[in-house]
Design an enzyme around this catalytic site. Sequence first.
Site, PDB file in Angstrom:
ATOM      1  N   GLY A  18       0.939  -1.222  -0.003  1.00 48.18           N
ATOM      2  CA  GLY A  18      -0.024  -0.057   0.075  1.00 48.18           C
ATOM      3  C   GLY A  18       0.807   1.234   0.245  1.00 48.18           C
ATOM      4  O   GLY A  18       0.354   2.430   0.747  1.00 48.18           O
ATOM      5  N   ALA A  19       1.969   1.211  -0.933  1.00 45.10           N
ATOM      6  CA  ALA A  19       2.848   2.344  -0.857  1.00 45.10           C
ATOM      7  C   ALA A  19       2.551   3.544  -1.631  1.00 45.10           C
ATOM      8  O   ALA A  19       3.267   4.504  -1.355  1.00 45.10           O
ATOM      9  CB  ALA A  19       4.309   1.775  -1.230  1.00 45.10           C
ATOM     10  N   ASN A  20       1.461   3.684  -2.215  1.00 42.60           N
ATOM     11  CA  ASN A  20       1.484   4.638  -2.921  1.00 42.60           C
ATOM     12  C   ASN A  20       0.502   5.715  -2.489  1.00 42.60           C
ATOM     13  O   ASN A  20      -0.058   6.769  -3.200  1.00 42.60           O
ATOM     14  CB  ASN A  20       0.574   4.227  -4.179  1.00 42.60           C
ATOM     15  CG  ASN A  20      -0.867   3.467  -4.176  1.00 42.60           C
ATOM     16  OD1 ASN A  20      -0.629   2.739  -3.793  1.00 42.60           O
ATOM     17  ND2 ASN A  20      -1.813   4.358  -4.449  1.00 42.60           N
ATOM     18  N   GLY A  22      -1.645   7.474   1.441  1.00 40.57           N
ATOM     19  CA  GLY A  22      -1.673   7.534   2.819  1.00 40.57           C
ATOM     20  C   GLY A  22      -0.358   7.063   3.658  1.00 40.57           C
ATOM     21  O   GLY A  22       0.812   7.822   3.420  1.00 40.57           O
ATOM     22  N   GLY A  24       1.382   4.605   3.938  1.00 41.35           N
ATOM     23  CA  GLY A  24       2.316   3.876   2.966  1.00 41.35           C
ATOM     24  C   GLY A  24       3.006   4.924   2.304  1.00 41.35           C
ATOM     25  O   GLY A  24       4.409   4.518   1.945  1.00 41.35           O
ATOM     26  N   SER A 147      -3.815  -0.707  15.207  1.00 42.61           N
ATOM     27  CA  SER A 147      -4.561   0.339  15.263  1.00 42.61           C
ATOM     28  C   SER A 147      -5.319   0.345  16.801  1.00 42.61           C
ATOM     29  O   SER A 147      -5.385  -0.521  17.610  1.00 42.61           O
ATOM     30  CB  SER A 147      -5.929   0.075  14.513  1.00 42.61           C
ATOM     31  OG  SER A 147      -6.988   1.044  14.725  1.00 42.61           O
ATOM     32  N   TYR A 172     -13.879  -3.894  10.769  1.00 45.80           N
ATOM     33  CA  TYR A 172     -12.412  -3.092  10.537  1.00 45.80           C
ATOM     34  C   TYR A 172     -11.542  -3.264  12.012  1.00 45.80           C
ATOM     35  O   TYR A 172     -10.539  -3.511  11.978  1.00 45.80           O
ATOM     36  CB  TYR A 172     -12.674  -1.428  10.338  1.00 45.80           C
ATOM     37  CG  TYR A 172     -11.427  -0.655  10.399  1.00 45.80           C
ATOM     38  CD1 TYR A 172     -10.454  -0.877   9.107  1.00 45.80           C
ATOM     39  CD2 TYR A 172     -10.813  -0.230  11.426  1.00 45.80           C
ATOM     40  CE1 TYR A 172      -9.136  -0.359   9.275  1.00 45.80           C
ATOM     41  CE2 TYR A 172      -9.587   0.582  11.432  1.00 45.80           C
ATOM     42  CZ  TYR A 172      -8.779   0.437  10.180  1.00 45.80           C
ATOM     43  OH  TYR A 172      -7.477   0.918   9.953  1.00 45.80           O
TER      44      TYR A 172
END
Length: 306
Positions: A18-20, A22, A24, A147, A172
């Site tokens: 998820g590096a692209n 937020g 990440g 979280s 979640y």
Amino acid sequence: MSAESDDGSPRRRVVVTGANAGLGYFVTEQLAATGVTVVMACRDRGRAETAASLVRERVPGADLEIVVADLADLDSVRRAALEIRSGGAVDTLVANAGVVGSRKRATTADGFELQFGTNHLGHFALIAHLLPDLAAADAGRIIHLGSISHRWVRLDLDDPMMVSRYRNYAAYARSKLAVMTFGFELDRRLREAGSSVRSIVAHPGFALENLTEQRPGIVRRRWLPAPVVGPMRTVSQGKDQGARPLTLAATGADVAGGEYWGPDGWFQLTGAPAVVRAKKHARNRRVAARLWNLSARLTRLQPAIG
């Protein structure tokens, strides 16, 4: 193969899911600034390339690779792991990617509840694939994104997919509790096996887009009146700051396996990275064993410990 560092030694190679966007994205930017090679494991190649271009603008000489990985599809996870492994050594995995569902229950490509299937099972599978490479590293690390929401839920392993009753927030929070429970249990098993791999959990506190440093095409702030933004800063912080516990967990020399890193401020909402406390139920070994066995059965994968 990975590039060399300034002293001629191989760069450490860190995978960030998820590096692209937020957290990440900011973990990637912060890691790139330390001189490591960052493998950006992202669902969408185009968005990953946009993010990589921005990182290179801000960190001249950033050494980045892009691998397509959809954590909601176990076949995609398998293919991504093969590509990552073929590209060189794997020193660290930052298991950051995640989704927040909607009011209506949705499922992954494999039929799992979307949040449990992506946030936990997708990373469980990726870790199972990459663990031999991490074990071969000098000091492999796995960073799991926890979280503060884990405080208010318990895992229901009799109905992990929430078929009988679905509530988005609970789904979640349970997915993140599963991530944390697995992360702590993984470290216990690694220690018992005498492995050099460390498993660490980190969380960003209360990190909001509106308080995040501007990054064109990455950060999308909504307009809010100044009287609203001011009070927000007392209980929340930007995603750039929220990323720092993950980055430190991935790079800090004094970070130990089994630790929980997060902001050091009130209620762990904001502040500088520090070792913080997780709720006791996140470290319940009986629940962790059930979760491990369930995850192995559902993914048809078993992390090789030792």
